[in-house]
Design a protein around this motif. Structure first.
Motif, PDB file in Angstrom:
ATOM      1  N   TYR A  81      26.484  50.020  33.950  1.00 33.57           N
ATOM      2  CA  TYR A  81      25.366  50.365  33.602  1.00 33.57           C
ATOM      3  C   TYR A  81      24.886  51.943  33.827  1.00 33.57           C
ATOM      4  O   TYR A  81      25.703  52.444  34.243  1.00 33.57           O
ATOM      5  N   SER A  82      24.250  52.575  32.493  1.00 35.68           N
ATOM      6  CA  SER A  82      24.369  53.911  32.434  1.00 35.68           C
ATOM      7  C   SER A  82      24.011  54.371  33.960  1.00 35.68           C
ATOM      8  O   SER A  82      24.295  56.006  34.191  1.00 35.68           O
ATOM      9  N   GLU A  83      23.093  53.490  34.389  1.00 35.29           N
ATOM     10  CA  GLU A  83      22.218  54.754  35.811  1.00 35.29           C
ATOM     11  C   GLU A  83      23.212  54.468  36.506  1.00 35.29           C
ATOM     12  O   GLU A  83      23.050  55.843  37.697  1.00 35.29           O
ATOM     13  N   ASP A  84      23.993  54.188  36.877  1.00 34.70           N
ATOM     14  CA  ASP A  84      25.172  53.931  37.859  1.00 34.70           C
ATOM     15  C   ASP A  84      26.572  54.503  37.288  1.00 34.70           C
ATOM     16  O   ASP A  84      27.028  54.187  38.322  1.00 34.70           O
ATOM     17  N   ARG A  85      26.676  54.891  36.047  1.00 34.71           N
ATOM     18  CA  ARG A  85      28.198  55.114  35.502  1.00 34.71           C
ATOM     19  C   ARG A  85      28.656  56.640  36.956  1.00 34.71           C
ATOM     20  O   ARG A  85      29.629  56.313  37.252  1.00 34.71           O
ATOM     21  N   ASP A  86      27.482  57.288  36.619  1.00 37.17           N
ATOM     22  CA  ASP A  86      28.165  58.913  37.263  1.00 37.17           C
ATOM     23  C   ASP A  86      28.651  58.402  38.380  1.00 37.17           C
ATOM     24  O   ASP A  86      29.715  59.416  38.814  1.00 37.17           O
ATOM     25  N   ARG A  87      27.444  57.740  39.590  1.00 38.03           N
ATOM     26  CA  ARG A  87      27.776  56.947  40.915  1.00 38.03           C
ATOM     27  C   ARG A  87      29.027  56.698  40.405  1.00 38.03           C
ATOM     28  O   ARG A  87      30.391  57.247  41.537  1.00 38.03           O
ATOM     29  N   THR A 102      33.071  58.081  42.647  1.00 39.61           N
ATOM     30  CA  THR A 102      34.112  57.731  44.075  1.00 39.61           C
ATOM     31  C   THR A 102      35.490  57.780  43.348  1.00 39.61           C
ATOM     32  O   THR A 102      36.198  56.976  44.196  1.00 39.61           O
ATOM     33  N   ILE A 103      35.850  57.358  42.157  1.00 40.33           N
ATOM     34  CA  ILE A 103      37.067  57.247  41.963  1.00 40.33           C
ATOM     35  C   ILE A 103      38.204  57.792  43.040  1.00 40.33           C
ATOM     36  O   ILE A 103      39.159  56.577  43.336  1.00 40.33           O
ATOM     37  N   ALA A 104      38.183  59.192  43.180  1.00 44.75           N
ATOM     38  CA  ALA A 104      38.852  59.376  44.399  1.00 44.75           C
ATOM     39  C   ALA A 104      38.849  58.534  45.136  1.00 44.75           C
ATOM     40  O   ALA A 104      40.294  59.298  46.110  1.00 44.75           O
ATOM     41  N   LYS A 105      37.834  57.796  46.017  1.00 46.01           N
ATOM     42  CA  LYS A 105      38.402  57.257  46.834  1.00 46.01           C
ATOM     43  C   LYS A 105      38.484  55.956  47.324  1.00 46.01           C
ATOM     44  O   LYS A 105      39.499  56.265  48.106  1.00 46.01           O
ATOM     45  N   MET A 106      40.237  55.668  45.439  1.00 45.73           N
ATOM     46  CA  MET A 106      40.796  54.759  44.864  1.00 45.73           C
ATOM     47  C   MET A 106      41.373  55.373  46.297  1.00 45.73           C
ATOM     48  O   MET A 106      42.609  54.463  47.481  1.00 45.73           O
ATOM     49  N   ALA A 107      42.017  56.601  46.171  1.00 50.47           N
ATOM     50  CA  ALA A 107      43.752  56.401  47.246  1.00 50.47           C
ATOM     51  C   ALA A 107      43.374  56.911  48.456  1.00 50.47           C
ATOM     52  O   ALA A 107      44.331  56.431  49.457  1.00 50.47           O
ATOM     53  N   ARG A 111      26.923  42.960  29.784  1.00 47.35           N
ATOM     54  CA  ARG A 111      27.798  42.542  28.844  1.00 47.35           C
ATOM     55  C   ARG A 111      27.749  42.909  27.429  1.00 47.35           C
ATOM     56  O   ARG A 111      26.694  43.089  26.683  1.00 47.35           O
ATOM     57  N   LEU A 112      28.948  41.673  26.590  1.00 45.12           N
ATOM     58  CA  LEU A 112      28.164  42.001  25.220  1.00 45.12           C
ATOM     59  C   LEU A 112      27.201  41.177  25.215  1.00 45.12           C
ATOM     60  O   LEU A 112      26.915  41.903  23.723  1.00 45.12           O
ATOM     61  N   ASP A 113      26.613  40.537  25.324  1.00 46.96           N
ATOM     62  CA  ASP A 113      25.718  39.707  24.601  1.00 46.96           C
ATOM     63  C   ASP A 113      24.362  39.859  25.794  1.00 46.96           C
ATOM     64  O   ASP A 113      23.199  40.040  25.245  1.00 46.96           O
ATOM     65  N   GLY A 114      24.754  41.371  26.311  1.00 47.42           N
ATOM     66  CA  GLY A 114      23.402  42.429  26.892  1.00 47.42           C
ATOM     67  C   GLY A 114      22.934  41.821  28.221  1.00 47.42           C
ATOM     68  O   GLY A 114      22.359  42.176  28.522  1.00 47.42           O
ATOM     69  N   GLU A 115      23.614  40.824  28.287  1.00 43.08           N
ATOM     70  CA  GLU A 115      23.554  40.471  30.746  1.00 43.08           C
ATOM     71  C   GLU A 115      23.711  42.006  31.285  1.00 43.08           C
ATOM     72  O   GLU A 115      25.050  41.912  31.188  1.00 43.08           O
ATOM     73  N   ILE A 116      22.692  42.017  32.167  1.00 42.42           N
ATOM     74  CA  ILE A 116      22.884  42.782  33.249  1.00 42.42           C
ATOM     75  C   ILE A 116      24.063  41.666  34.881  1.00 42.42           C
ATOM     76  O   ILE A 116      22.635  40.921  34.899  1.00 42.42           O
ATOM     77  N   ARG A 117      24.311  42.299  35.023  1.00 37.48           N
ATOM     78  CA  ARG A 117      25.237  41.703  36.306  1.00 37.48           C
ATOM     79  C   ARG A 117      25.903  42.304  37.809  1.00 37.48           C
ATOM     80  O   ARG A 117      25.998  43.187  36.862  1.00 37.48           O
ATOM     81  N   TRP A 118      25.095  42.004  38.794  1.00 35.47           N
ATOM     82  CA  TRP A 118      25.908  43.063  39.858  1.00 35.47           C
ATOM     83  C   TRP A 118      27.215  43.078  40.086  1.00 35.47           C
ATOM     84  O   TRP A 118      27.453  42.143  40.391  1.00 35.47           O
ATOM     85  N   ILE A 119      28.048  43.354  40.148  1.00 36.13           N
ATOM     86  CA  ILE A 119      29.629  44.037  40.805  1.00 36.13           C
ATOM     87  C   ILE A 119      29.651  44.211  41.719  1.00 36.13           C
ATOM     88  O   ILE A 119      29.431  45.308  42.419  1.00 36.13           O
ATOM     89  N   ARG A 120      30.320  44.027  42.552  1.00 34.74           N
ATOM     90  CA  ARG A 120      30.380  45.061  44.532  1.00 34.74           C
ATOM     91  C   ARG A 120      32.261  44.806  43.608  1.00 34.74           C
ATOM     92  O   ARG A 120      33.038  44.412  43.622  1.00 34.74           O
ATOM     93  N   ASP A 121      32.966  45.733  43.518  1.00 32.84           N
ATOM     94  CA  ASP A 121      34.170  46.933  43.423  1.00 32.84           C
ATOM     95  C   ASP A 121      35.185  47.407  44.557  1.00 32.84           C
ATOM     96  O   ASP A 121      34.348  48.493  44.832  1.00 32.84           O
ATOM     97  N   ARG A 122      36.331  46.851  45.326  1.00 28.36           N
ATOM     98  CA  ARG A 122      36.216  46.919  46.594  1.00 28.36           C
ATOM     99  C   ARG A 122      37.721  47.447  46.144  1.00 28.36           C
ATOM    100  O   ARG A 122      38.383  46.896  45.140  1.00 28.36           O
ATOM    101  N   ALA A 123      38.806  48.672  46.676  1.00 27.68           N
ATOM    102  CA  ALA A 123      40.096  48.838  46.040  1.00 27.68           C
ATOM    103  C   ALA A 123      40.966  49.064  47.610  1.00 27.68           C
ATOM    104  O   ALA A 123      40.012  50.632  48.247  1.00 27.68           O
ATOM    105  N   PHE A 124      42.386  49.653  46.990  1.00 23.98           N
ATOM    106  CA  PHE A 124      42.872  49.689  48.312  1.00 23.98           C
ATOM    107  C   PHE A 124      44.379  49.850  48.262  1.00 23.98           C
ATOM    108  O   PHE A 124      44.636  50.042  46.759  1.00 23.98           O
ATOM    109  N   PRO A 125      44.472  51.237  48.372  1.00 25.82           N
ATOM    110  CA  PRO A 125      46.340  51.379  47.912  1.00 25.82           C
ATOM    111  C   PRO A 125      47.320  50.906  48.636  1.00 25.82           C
ATOM    112  O   PRO A 125      47.160  50.080  49.731  1.00 25.82           O
ATOM    113  N   ILE A 126      48.571  50.696  47.834  1.00 27.62           N
ATOM    114  CA  ILE A 126      49.434  50.123  47.259  1.00 27.62           C
ATOM    115  C   ILE A 126      50.878  51.311  47.982  1.00 27.62           C
ATOM    116  O   ILE A 126      50.526  52.609  46.875  1.00 27.62           O
TER     117      ILE A 126
END
Length: 864
Positions: free
Chosen positions: A316-322, A326-331, A343-358
């Motif tokens: 979502y455009s309002e969340d993209r810059d934020r 924070t991509i640098a925090k992945m490592a 989504r391509l059909d216009g539906e808005i969904r909330w996502i929780r995205d977590r990452a950890f280094p290997i």
């Protein structure tokens, strides 16, 4: 795998050739250098020998004054090509003989030998030979001292000339190089033959075997794990090949296990509802993403493999810059973000995205793995919960505002009722009947005020705004005062009121006196209210005692236990379940038509706040017992604050300025109350009905102090106060807010706009006078407690002598009315007492009101 630029069978000969060449060159230059050094030493020896001979000849010829032969000797030396320069100069460094005619009679400073002039002085001084080799070691100069034309017998005074020979060394060095070239070439040929022999050996025993090992390595690199080197022998290369084959076996085993693990991982990831993904450390390329991506994002996995920007484009455009920031925090392992996708059909969904280094075995990060799950349902629930919370907060604010407004609206008329009742009580000419009426008005007003305060107190408790205000006080005195307050009510119902206090109870304690008093009054008052016959007992004793040892002096902590027991109607189990709920009353309480059902609820909250709890036991038809405990610390009498008893104010002390007081109040009855109260003691008072009139009157009249009501039409007290305090003159004017609001935030807002103080409605006379004295320094005249004759202060206890002022007939009538319990007749007889015996009348009236008929009988009974 980066390959070596030359095969091993070629690289070894190249290395050997380069090595032999470098070694030959080194040998050549070393031999040349040694030969040149030897030639140079030989030349120096020869030059020194030749120079010594020639210098001796020249010195002899000059001693015999045969200078012509000396010139011939030097001139013949020009035939030797190795002698670049030969000359003889006199004591003034002028050349007198040379191997070149061009140098004849010239100064040395004008020749190529000018740089040797410093050495001439040293040679003349020391009379010794000096040999100088040039910096490029291509020539050398030999310098000899020569005595010229010495006089007989005066040898030491003969002038000293200089004989110089410059020898060319370049010819000897060239010959040395030619001499060194032949052995060098022979050495290089021998080394080259040795290198060829070494290369043949390596090509046969090392290069081919190494090539096979390389081929096996390349095959393994292409994924062919069945290839093995299989070299035979016991040499080091065979051992390396064996270790390589063993490593290949291990790689094959681990690869098969990894492939099996990856297969299971993919099966697990593909069956998860969340998206499992993996990318490179920079986050620029997606290595793996599970099929759940297509279900949640509504996009194909192939599009994400093709470009990672597909992932970011869906945010979502309002969340993209934020999220990108924070991509640098992945490592670092700190990436845990919640964001929306479209989504391509216009539906808005909330996502929780977590990452950890290997990390690999070396601790280096080579992959970033993550899980992205759809939290739209949770977010919807949170949103609904937030909306409900905001609605509850809004309702709570509305309730608080309603209670604040209710408090103001109810306290405003109560202010007039109680205020005027207090003023009328000050009137000594008031008849007893009207005095009773005033007391009834005051008591009823106080009861209504108590109900209002209960509702507000409950609101504060629910909002969590009630705090503990601890102070040190005399517990014995508080219990005695409570007994004095509650005894008349018990006596009126012919109940026995008992206050029992254990001797172990400390006299001086530290806790919240106000809340403890309120709880005790509420419990004892309820017990009296719901007890028709019998007694009400209050017991105070000590529970658990703890000694505090981490203070300089021991301080004892007490658990004070209180019990209120009555012989009233009691309660059933069903009623006891709801006993402490707000606004809930028992059947007996409902029949009494008194109270709000808040007293016990507030009492329990207060007891909990003071570190204890309240319990109840009751038997229907026999009575109830309420018990509670609180924490208290023993205090000393010196810890108690001074509590001077201030008598009523009756006027202003003399020798003071005339104080001007302005009352800004829209309710005329409240304004009239303050006007009557303040003018009765001597203040000069003016009134204004709203804030605007108040500001104008302040500018014109310049009062010392303003009583400012905060709720008024046209201009309220807040705005009026700000206008006044915005000026330098207004800063010197004391403004005391008069408010019916009871909440702390309302009072804080009042002080924040510039008010110097505030008083709450209903107004108390002593509080009003105290505030004026605090801010203006006013001094008062007080009513003296023991002033006047006996008729100004009633005796503490009546005696038969006090009734002697009345006729015997009147005393007999009072006796007859008393034994008949005819209180109306008794009160009529008391009205006949003359006004100069007001104290007697008051004392007898109190006995009638309190049904102390036995006492009156004792006073009026005929003497035997």
């Amino acid at each position: 795998m980066k390959r070596f630029p030359f095969p091993l069978r070629f690289s070894i000969p190249i290395i050997l050739v380069v090595f032999s060449s470098l070694l030959g060159l080194f040998s050549f230059y070393r031999e040349v250098s040694l030969s040149a050094s030897r030639e140079e030493e030989e030349v120096i020896d020869e030059i020194q020998l030749l120079g010594n001979q020639i210098s001796s000849i020249l010195e002899y010829l000059y001693r015999t004054e045969d200078a012509k032969k000396a010139e011939i000797v030097i001139n013949r030396m020009k035939n030797d090509p190795k002698l670049r320069l030969v000359f003889l100069c006199d004591q003034n460094n002028r050349i007198i003989a040379a191997n070149h005619d061009s140098l004849q009679n010239r100064l040395v400073s004008d020749t190529l030998a000018a740089n040797s002039l410093p050495a001439f002085s040293q040679v003349r001084q020391k009379m010794s030979v000096r040999v100088i080799v040039s910096s490029d070691r291509q020539s050398l100069r030999a310098i000899y001292p020569i005595r010229l034309a010495a006089a007989p017998g005066k040898q030491s005074l003969s002038p000293v000339g200089i004989f110089l020979m410059e020898y060319d060394l370049s010819v000897e060095k060239d010959e040395a190089a030619e001499d060194a070239l032949k052995p060098t070439i022979e050495s290089m040929v021998a080394i080259a033959l040795g290198c060829i022999a070494v290369w043949c050996f390596f090509n046969k025993n090392l290069t081919k075997r190494a090539a096979r090992l390389v081929a096996t390595s390349n095959s393994l690199a292409r994924g062919n794990f069945n290839t093995r080197a299989g070299l035979k022998g016991s040499d080091e290369l065979a051992q390396i090949a064996a270790a390589f084959d063993q490593m290949a076996d291990q790689i094959q085993t681990e690869t098969e296990a990894l492939q099996e693990s990856e297969k299971r991982f993919r099966q697990l990831a593909e069956n998860m509802r969340a998206v499992v993904w993996m990318c490179n450390p920079e986050g620029s390329q997606v290595i793996y993403v599970s099929n759940a991506y297509e279900k949640i994002w509504g996009r194909s996995c192939e599009s994400l493999y093709a470009s990672v920007e597909t992932w970011f484009d869906a945010i979502y455009s309002e969340d993209r810059d934020r999220v990108i920031a924070t991509i640098a925090k992945m490592a670092e392992g700190g990436y845990d973000e919640e964001y929306r996708i479209v989504r391509l059909d216009g539906e808005i969904r909330w996502i929780r995205d977590r990452a950890f280094p290997i990390q690999n075995e070396a601790g280096e990060i080579y992959r970033i793995a993550g899980i992205a799950e759809d939290i739209s349902d949770r977010k919807q629930a949170e949103m609904e919960l937030q909306q409900a919370k905001e609605a509850a907060l809004a309702a709570n604010r509305a309730k608080s505002q309603f209670l604040a407004n209710m408090s103001h609206e109810l306290r405003t008329p109560l202010n007039a009722i109680l205020g005027f009742a207090q003023i009328m009580q000050r009137d000594a000419s008031l008849t007893r009947e009207y005095g009773q009426y005033i007391n009834i008005i005051n008591d009823s007003g106080q009861h209504l005020l108590t109900l209002i305060n209960d509702v507000l107190e409950m609101s504060k408790i629910e909002a969590g705004r009630v705090k503990l205000n601890q102070n040190s006080f005399d517990l014995y005195r508080m219990l005695d005062s409570l007994e004095d307050i509650l005894r008349p009510k018990a006596t009126a119902k012919q109940l026995i009121l008992i206050f029992e206090r254990a001797t172990s109870v400390p006299q001086y304690v530290t806790c919240d006196e106000s809340k403890l008093r309120q709880v005790l009054i509420n419990l004892v008052d309820n017990a009296i209210k719901f007890t028709a016959v019998g007694s009400v007992t209050l017991r105070a004793k000590i529970g658990k005692v703890e000694e505090i040892t981490n203070y300089p002096l021991p301080i004892t902590n007490y658990q004070l236990l209180f019990e209120v027991e009555d012989t009233g109607c009691g309660m059933g189990p069903e009623e006891m379940k709801n006993l402490f709920k707000p606004f809930v009353q028992t059947r007996t309480g409902q029949k009494s038509l008194e109270g709000t059902g808040l007293g016990l609820s507030i009492s329990r909250k207060f007891v909990n706040l003071m570190g204890g709890d309240i319990t109840v036991s009751s038997t229907l038809g026999k009575g109830s017992a309420f018990k509670f405990d609180i924490s208290a610390i023993q205090a000393q009498m010196t810890d108690l604050p001074d509590q001077p008893q201030t008598p009523p104010v009756i006027g202003l002390a003399p020798n003071q300025p005339v104080y001007r007081l302005l009352i800004v109040e829209d309710q005329w009855e409240n304004s009239l109350l303050l006007v009557k109260l303040l003018t009765s003691v001597g203040f000069e008072v003016k009134e204004a009905r709203n804030g605007q009139d108040g500001v104008e009157l302040w500018q014109e009249w310049e009062p010392h102090l303003i009583f400012m009501d905060m709720q008024m039409p046209v201009m309220n007290g807040y705005e009026a106060t700000q206008k006044i305090k915005a000026t330098a003159k207004g800063q010197a004017t004391v403004i005391i807010a008069v408010t019916g609001f009871a909440f702390e935030e309302n009072r804080a807002a009042i002080l924040s706009i510039g008010c110097d103080d505030f008083v709450s409605k209903p107004l108390q006379q002593d509080v009003i006078f105290a505030k004026i004295a605090e801010h203006l320094g006013v001094r008062y005249i007080y009513l003296e407690p023991n002033r006047g004759s006996s008729d100004s202060s009633p005796p503490s206890e009546l005696t038969r002598a006090d009734l002697a002022v009345m006729p015997d007939e009147w005393i007999a009538k009072l006796y007859q009315a008393t034994i008949k319990c005819d209180d109306n007749c008794m009160l009529q007889l008391l009205e006949e007492i003359p006004t100069e015996y007001t104290n007697l009348k008051t004392a007898l009236t109190d006995l009638v009101d309190e049904f102390e008929f036995e006492k009156i009988v004792e006073l009026t009974a005929p003497s035997d």
